[in-house]
Scaffold this motif. Structure first.
Motif, short mmCIF file in Angstrom:
data_model
loop_
_atom_site.label_atom_id
_atom_site.label_comp_id
_atom_site.label_asym_id
_atom_site.label_seq_id
_atom_site.Cartn_x
_atom_site.Cartn_y
_atom_site.Cartn_z
N TYR A 162 0.87 -1.19 0.00
CA TYR A 162 0.00 0.00 0.00
C TYR A 162 0.90 1.23 0.00
N GLY A 163 0.58 2.21 -0.83
CA GLY A 163 1.50 3.34 -0.90
C GLY A 163 0.90 4.64 -1.38
N ALA A 164 -0.24 5.06 -0.79
CA ALA A 164 -0.77 6.37 -1.16
C ALA A 164 0.31 7.41 -0.83
N PRO A 165 0.62 8.34 -1.77
CA PRO A 165 1.68 9.30 -1.51
C PRO A 165 1.43 10.11 -0.24
N GLN A 166 2.48 10.32 0.55
CA GLN A 166 2.37 11.18 1.74
C GLN A 166 3.21 12.42 1.49
N ALA A 167 2.79 13.25 0.55
CA ALA A 167 3.56 14.44 0.19
C ALA A 167 3.11 15.62 1.06
N PRO A 168 4.07 16.45 1.51
CA PRO A 168 3.71 17.56 2.40
C PRO A 168 3.13 18.75 1.62
N LEU A 169 1.99 18.56 0.97
CA LEU A 169 1.37 19.65 0.20
C LEU A 169 0.40 20.41 1.10
N PRO A 170 0.14 21.68 0.78
CA PRO A 170 -0.76 22.47 1.63
C PRO A 170 -2.19 21.90 1.66
N VAL A 171 -2.64 21.29 0.58
CA VAL A 171 -4.02 20.79 0.54
C VAL A 171 -3.98 19.29 0.25
N ALA A 172 -4.12 18.45 1.30
CA ALA A 172 -4.01 17.00 1.14
C ALA A 172 -5.39 16.38 1.23
N LEU A 173 -5.91 15.98 0.07
CA LEU A 173 -7.28 15.43 -0.01
C LEU A 173 -7.23 14.07 -0.69
N ASN A 174 -6.29 13.22 -0.28
CA ASN A 174 -6.08 11.97 -1.04
C ASN A 174 -6.37 10.69 -0.27
N VAL A 175 -6.52 10.73 1.06
CA VAL A 175 -6.74 9.45 1.77
C VAL A 175 -8.00 9.48 2.66
N ASN A 176 -8.93 10.36 2.30
CA ASN A 176 -10.25 10.37 2.96
C ASN A 176 -10.20 10.55 4.46
N GLU A 177 -9.20 11.34 4.91
CA GLU A 177 -9.20 11.71 6.33
C GLU A 177 -10.26 12.77 6.57
N ASN A 178 -10.55 13.00 7.85
CA ASN A 178 -11.30 14.19 8.26
C ASN A 178 -10.23 15.28 8.39
#
Ligand SMILES: Cc1ncc(COP(=O)(O)O)c(C=O)c1O
Length: 364
Positions: A23-39
């Motif tokens: 499993y490897g969804a990118p964990q990039a330090p971007l200002p707007v992270a909307l990629n892993v369905n967190e709250n």
């Protein structure tokens, strides 16, 4: 620097793990992270104080192993889920991924088979294969819905040991009616897991599959604190099932698998469930706004009962993903042709995504 000379494939690794990718969804330090369905809303301040106090108290006894049965936490989950559930029917682990792993360790494994309806949560096949079991992908309709007749026929045909029903489904957002759960249960001889990771984002009057538990001892309903509860970093998932299922899971869990600090933090957070969940309506509002705006921009958003939106009509998903990335917005290419998936964030984050997408379109 350590020089990498080997691939894991060069090691005497299990044959059935060769060729797999982690499993490897990118964990990039971007200002707007909307990629892993967190709250994307932080834990409210008034709750954070109580959680810290509970952790501080637990720290005093951290020289001892924690309560192996995490009794107060199971009581708190039973109370939160309602439906007359007792703590003997509750299990928990470090994220619902670990809950699902425990289920597969107990009920799948070598020589056995698990089935889910693709496209669905990408960890199901990975977790299944890691226990040595086979994965079988069932099918959905073109709009990703699943009818009771089709689901039951596929399950009857494949006779799997474990069935995954993701309700609502990730990565598509699609609702799953309780009739599908009933039909699949009747058609199966194995364990039926209803993964309700996103249930809190569904319309309020929609009943959970926990209402189907009485009389169905092979049915399991899995939940998580990672999504609606804004607790992804704490790693807490749980399930409700017949007490006999819980007895089976005790065979495969590691001793003391839930740390005293995790138990304390989660129990304190559950004591403030309504405050913790106060952002859900706001997130649902942003989800619906994202869908409406995507449609106005000419994309095809799919119906979603979750905190994310899968949208079609993307000519080149990899290119759109990269151009959003360059604008500081991280979303998810889930590998469905001409589609991308975006998590509903705060109003500002959702606006940043929509504006970035519109600016890419206007350049094209
Ligand atoms: C459908 C579904 N189930 C389970 C999980 C696992 O969540 P966690 O391990 O954080 O509880 C996720 C996470 O994205 C998910 O989408």
């Amino acid at each position: 620097m350590y020089r990498v000379t080997l691939s894991f494939e060069d090691l005497p690794i299990r044959d059935d793990l060769r060729g797999m990718t982690p499993y490897g969804a990118p964990q990039a330090p971007l200002p707007v992270a909307l990629n892993v369905n967190e709250n994307t809303h932080p834990v409210p301040d008034e709750v954070a104080g109580d959680i810290l106090d509970a952790i501080a108290l637990a720290l005093r006894d951290v020289n001892r192993y924690p309560d192996r049965e995490f009794t107060p936490l199971r009581e708190a989950f039973a109370g939160y889920l309602g439906a007359g559930l007792q703590r003997e029917q509750i299990w928990a682990a470090n994220g619902s991924n670990e809950v699902l792993q425990h289920l597969l360790q107990a009920f799948a494994g070598p020589g056995r088979r698990a089935l889910g309806f693709a496209p669905t949560y990408s960890m199901y096949p990975l977790l299944t294969r890691a226990t040595g079991a086979q994965w079988q992908a069932g099918t959905r309709e073109d709009d990703y819905s699943l009818s009771p007749e089709s689901a039951a026929a596929q399950v009857a045909d494949a006779a799997p040991d474990v069935v995954f029903l993701c309700a609502p489904n990730n990565p598509t957002g699609t609702p799953l009616p309780l009739e599908v759960v009933r039909a699949v249960y009747e058609a199966s001889r194995g364990i039926v897991i209803v993964d309700e990771a996103y249930q809190e984002f569904a319309p309020r009057d929609i009943p959970s599959a926990v209402t189907l538990l009485p009389g169905r001892e092979r049915l399991v309903v899995s939940r998580t604190m990672s999504k609606a509860f804004a607790f992804a970093g704490a790693r807490v998932g749980y399930l409700a099932a017949d007490p006999a299922v819980i007895d089976a899971l005790r065979l495969v869990r590691l001793p003391y698998h839930l740390s005293a600090l995790t138990q304390a933090a989660a129990t304190a957070a559950l004591g403030h469930a309504s405050t913790m969940l106060s952002m859900v309506d706001e997130i649902v509002g942003q989800r619906d706004r994202i869908s409406a705006t995507l449609e106005a921009l000419g994309y095809r958003p799919h119906e979603s009962w979750t905190n994310f939106v899968l949208f079609g009509g993307v000519d080149d998903p990899a290119e759109t993903w990269r151009r959003l990335y360059d604008r500081g917005v991280l979303i998810r290419d889930v590998g469905i042709p001409h589609h991308l998936r975006v998590t509903a964030g705060t109003e500002a984050e959702s606006t940043a995504f929509l504006e970035a997408l519109a600016s890419i379109d206007s350049e094209a």
